[in-house]
Design a protein around this motif. Structure first.
Motif, PDB file in Angstrom:
ATOM      1  N   GLN A  94       0.831  -1.205   0.000  1.00  0.00           N
ATOM      2  CA  GLN A  94       0.000   0.000   0.000  1.00  0.00           C
ATOM      3  C   GLN A  94       0.867   1.257   0.000  1.00  0.00           C
ATOM      4  O   GLN A  94       0.583   2.215  -0.717  1.00  0.00           O
ATOM      5  CB  GLN A  94      -0.928   0.012   1.213  1.00  0.00           C
ATOM      6  CG  GLN A  94      -1.998  -1.052   1.136  1.00  0.00           C
ATOM      7  CD  GLN A  94      -2.804  -1.132   2.415  1.00  0.00           C
ATOM      8  OE1 GLN A  94      -2.430  -0.556   3.442  1.00  0.00           O
ATOM      9  NE2 GLN A  94      -3.906  -1.841   2.372  1.00  0.00           N
ATOM     10  N   ALA A  95       1.918   1.254   0.789  1.00  0.00           N
ATOM     11  CA  ALA A  95       2.811   2.415   0.854  1.00  0.00           C
ATOM     12  C   ALA A  95       3.469   2.666  -0.498  1.00  0.00           C
ATOM     13  O   ALA A  95       3.489   3.800  -0.994  1.00  0.00           O
ATOM     14  CB  ALA A  95       3.868   2.206   1.935  1.00  0.00           C
ATOM     15  N   ARG A  96       4.013   1.622  -1.099  1.00  0.00           N
ATOM     16  CA  ARG A  96       4.694   1.792  -2.395  1.00  0.00           C
ATOM     17  C   ARG A  96       3.725   2.227  -3.494  1.00  0.00           C
ATOM     18  O   ARG A  96       4.102   2.995  -4.376  1.00  0.00           O
ATOM     19  CB  ARG A  96       5.431   0.508  -2.775  1.00  0.00           C
ATOM     20  CG  ARG A  96       6.691   0.298  -1.943  1.00  0.00           C
ATOM     21  CD  ARG A  96       7.515  -0.861  -2.461  1.00  0.00           C
ATOM     22  NE  ARG A  96       6.813  -2.120  -2.421  1.00  0.00           N
ATOM     23  CZ  ARG A  96       6.875  -3.004  -1.420  1.00  0.00           C
ATOM     24  NH1 ARG A  96       7.637  -2.760  -0.377  1.00  0.00           N
ATOM     25  NH2 ARG A  96       6.198  -4.122  -1.477  1.00  0.00           N
ATOM     26  N   GLU A  97       2.471   1.758  -3.442  1.00  0.00           N
ATOM     27  CA  GLU A  97       1.469   2.205  -4.418  1.00  0.00           C
ATOM     28  C   GLU A  97       1.268   3.716  -4.337  1.00  0.00           C
ATOM     29  O   GLU A  97       0.883   4.348  -5.309  1.00  0.00           O
ATOM     30  CB  GLU A  97       0.135   1.497  -4.181  1.00  0.00           C
ATOM     31  CG  GLU A  97       0.129   0.061  -4.635  1.00  0.00           C
ATOM     32  CD  GLU A  97      -1.146  -0.675  -4.247  1.00  0.00           C
ATOM     33  OE1 GLU A  97      -2.001  -0.105  -3.529  1.00  0.00           O
ATOM     34  OE2 GLU A  97      -1.285  -1.833  -4.666  1.00  0.00           O
ATOM     35  N   ARG A  98       1.543   4.270  -3.182  1.00  0.00           N
ATOM     36  CA  ARG A  98       1.384   5.712  -2.971  1.00  0.00           C
ATOM     37  C   ARG A  98       2.729   6.433  -2.960  1.00  0.00           C
ATOM     38  O   ARG A  98       2.872   7.534  -2.452  1.00  0.00           O
ATOM     39  CB  ARG A  98       0.621   5.951  -1.681  1.00  0.00           C
ATOM     40  CG  ARG A  98      -0.775   5.352  -1.794  1.00  0.00           C
ATOM     41  CD  ARG A  98      -1.531   5.517  -0.543  1.00  0.00           C
ATOM     42  NE  ARG A  98      -2.767   4.763  -0.603  1.00  0.00           N
ATOM     43  CZ  ARG A  98      -3.826   5.051   0.111  1.00  0.00           C
ATOM     44  NH1 ARG A  98      -3.813   6.071   0.940  1.00  0.00           N
ATOM     45  NH2 ARG A  98      -4.899   4.317   0.024  1.00  0.00           N
ATOM     46  N   ARG A  99       3.720   5.753  -3.479  1.00  0.00           N
ATOM     47  CA  ARG A  99       5.075   6.299  -3.636  1.00  0.00           C
ATOM     48  C   ARG A  99       5.738   6.673  -2.316  1.00  0.00           C
ATOM     49  O   ARG A  99       6.433   7.681  -2.212  1.00  0.00           O
ATOM     50  CB  ARG A  99       5.070   7.476  -4.594  1.00  0.00           C
ATOM     51  CG  ARG A  99       4.655   7.055  -5.978  1.00  0.00           C
ATOM     52  CD  ARG A  99       4.836   8.152  -6.943  1.00  0.00           C
ATOM     53  NE  ARG A  99       4.341   7.681  -8.245  1.00  0.00           N
ATOM     54  CZ  ARG A  99       4.197   8.447  -9.280  1.00  0.00           C
ATOM     55  NH1 ARG A  99       4.494   9.715  -9.203  1.00  0.00           N
ATOM     56  NH2 ARG A  99       3.749   7.967 -10.406  1.00  0.00           N
ATOM     57  N   VAL A 100       5.533   5.824  -1.334  1.00  0.00           N
ATOM     58  CA  VAL A 100       6.227   5.961  -0.058  1.00  0.00           C
ATOM     59  C   VAL A 100       7.154   4.759   0.068  1.00  0.00           C
ATOM     60  O   VAL A 100       6.715   3.609  -0.030  1.00  0.00           O
ATOM     61  CB  VAL A 100       5.248   6.009   1.135  1.00  0.00           C
ATOM     62  CG1 VAL A 100       6.011   6.071   2.454  1.00  0.00           C
ATOM     63  CG2 VAL A 100       4.299   7.194   1.005  1.00  0.00           C
ATOM     64  N   GLU A 101       8.421   5.025   0.252  1.00  0.00           N
ATOM     65  CA  GLU A 101       9.425   3.989   0.412  1.00  0.00           C
ATOM     66  C   GLU A 101       9.009   3.049   1.549  1.00  0.00           C
ATOM     67  O   GLU A 101       8.552   3.494   2.597  1.00  0.00           O
ATOM     68  CB  GLU A 101      10.736   4.701   0.746  1.00  0.00           C
ATOM     69  CG  GLU A 101      11.888   3.856   1.112  1.00  0.00           C
ATOM     70  CD  GLU A 101      13.088   4.730   1.461  1.00  0.00           C
ATOM     71  OE1 GLU A 101      13.902   4.254   2.260  1.00  0.00           O
ATOM     72  OE2 GLU A 101      13.218   5.856   0.953  1.00  0.00           O
ATOM     73  N   CYS A 102       9.174   1.746   1.349  1.00  0.00           N
ATOM     74  CA  CYS A 102       8.805   0.802   2.404  1.00  0.00           C
ATOM     75  C   CYS A 102       9.426  -0.553   2.120  1.00  0.00           C
ATOM     76  O   CYS A 102       9.454  -0.994   0.974  1.00  0.00           O
ATOM     77  CB  CYS A 102       7.281   0.650   2.450  1.00  0.00           C
ATOM     78  SG  CYS A 102       6.692  -0.419   3.801  1.00  0.00           S
ATOM     79  N   PHE A 103       9.939  -1.199   3.172  1.00  0.00           N
ATOM     80  CA  PHE A 103      10.325  -2.592   3.055  1.00  0.00           C
ATOM     81  C   PHE A 103      10.259  -3.259   4.413  1.00  0.00           C
ATOM     82  O   PHE A 103      10.357  -2.625   5.449  1.00  0.00           O
ATOM     83  CB  PHE A 103      11.688  -2.790   2.365  1.00  0.00           C
ATOM     84  CG  PHE A 103      12.848  -2.202   3.086  1.00  0.00           C
ATOM     85  CD1 PHE A 103      13.546  -2.928   4.026  1.00  0.00           C
ATOM     86  CD2 PHE A 103      13.261  -0.914   2.799  1.00  0.00           C
ATOM     87  CE1 PHE A 103      14.630  -2.384   4.673  1.00  0.00           C
ATOM     88  CE2 PHE A 103      14.351  -0.363   3.447  1.00  0.00           C
ATOM     89  CZ  PHE A 103      15.034  -1.100   4.391  1.00  0.00           C
ATOM     90  N   VAL A 104      10.064  -4.576   4.361  1.00  0.00           N
ATOM     91  CA  VAL A 104       9.897  -5.374   5.569  1.00  0.00           C
ATOM     92  C   VAL A 104      11.255  -5.632   6.207  1.00  0.00           C
ATOM     93  O   VAL A 104      12.217  -5.968   5.516  1.00  0.00           O
ATOM     94  CB  VAL A 104       9.200  -6.715   5.240  1.00  0.00           C
ATOM     95  CG1 VAL A 104       9.080  -7.603   6.474  1.00  0.00           C
ATOM     96  CG2 VAL A 104       7.827  -6.454   4.616  1.00  0.00           C
ATOM     97  N   VAL A 105      11.321  -5.481   7.530  1.00  0.00           N
ATOM     98  CA  VAL A 105      12.521  -5.783   8.293  1.00  0.00           C
ATOM     99  C   VAL A 105      12.175  -6.994   9.162  1.00  0.00           C
ATOM    100  O   VAL A 105      11.451  -6.889  10.131  1.00  0.00           O
ATOM    101  CB  VAL A 105      12.916  -4.585   9.194  1.00  0.00           C
ATOM    102  CG1 VAL A 105      14.160  -4.932  10.003  1.00  0.00           C
ATOM    103  CG2 VAL A 105      13.124  -3.339   8.374  1.00  0.00           C
ATOM    104  N   LYS A 106      12.687  -8.141   8.750  1.00  0.00           N
ATOM    105  CA  LYS A 106      12.371  -9.384   9.466  1.00  0.00           C
ATOM    106  C   LYS A 106      13.263  -9.520  10.688  1.00  0.00           C
ATOM    107  O   LYS A 106      14.369  -9.008  10.711  1.00  0.00           O
ATOM    108  CB  LYS A 106      12.525 -10.568   8.533  1.00  0.00           C
ATOM    109  CG  LYS A 106      11.559 -10.502   7.370  1.00  0.00           C
ATOM    110  CD  LYS A 106      11.746 -11.628   6.406  1.00  0.00           C
ATOM    111  CE  LYS A 106      10.820 -11.425   5.226  1.00  0.00           C
ATOM    112  NZ  LYS A 106      11.026 -12.410   4.193  1.00  0.00           N
ATOM    113  N   PRO A 107      12.771 -10.252  11.692  1.00  0.00           N
ATOM    114  CA  PRO A 107      13.563 -10.423  12.924  1.00  0.00           C
ATOM    115  C   PRO A 107      14.846 -11.203  12.679  1.00  0.00           C
ATOM    116  O   PRO A 107      14.992 -11.901  11.737  1.00  0.00           O
ATOM    117  CB  PRO A 107      12.633 -11.185  13.849  1.00  0.00           C
ATOM    118  CG  PRO A 107      11.557 -11.737  12.999  1.00  0.00           C
ATOM    119  CD  PRO A 107      11.536 -10.942  11.733  1.00  0.00           C
TER     120      PRO A 107
END
Length: 107
Positions: A94-107
């Motif tokens: 959803q963030a990337r669709e709105r041009r907001v940088e985002c990625f998952v940080v796994k434990p």
């Protein structure tokens, strides 16, 4: 991150699904990064104001990361914990669709 960190757009999944996912689990997402804490917080405020349906209830933490003398320091904006990787993936999509940088940080 791009100067225009967020754009208006499409309906998102229900915010309750994301908000409730914040209460458990070890998964976080990184939403923004930049050279100064002020810049990251300013971009976050803009993204949150432009996209209250997906960012309105998120709590964030800005962390300074030192990448050594050649690369210098950066500030990363994290949110979470989210319930699981699936919840984090949905938020980032959803963030990337709105041009907001985002990625998952796994434990």
């Amino acid at each position: 991150p791009p100067a225009d960190a967020a754009v208006a757009a499409r309906p998102a999944e229900p915010p309750a699904a994301i908000a409730s996912a914040q209460t458990a689990g070890p998964v976080r997402v990184q939403l923004l990064a930049g050279r100064t804490e002020e810049m990251v917080r300013r971009e976050w405020a803009r993204a949150q104001a432009d996209n209250p349906d997906i960012f309105g209830r998120l709590r964030v933490d800005v962390v300074r990361i030192d990448l050594g003398p050649e690369r210098g320091s950066f500030y990363r904006l994290y949110t979470g914990p989210l319930a699981d990787v699936g919840s984090a993936d949905r938020l980032c999509r959803q963030a990337r669709e709105r041009r907001v940088e985002c990625f998952v940080v796994k434990p």
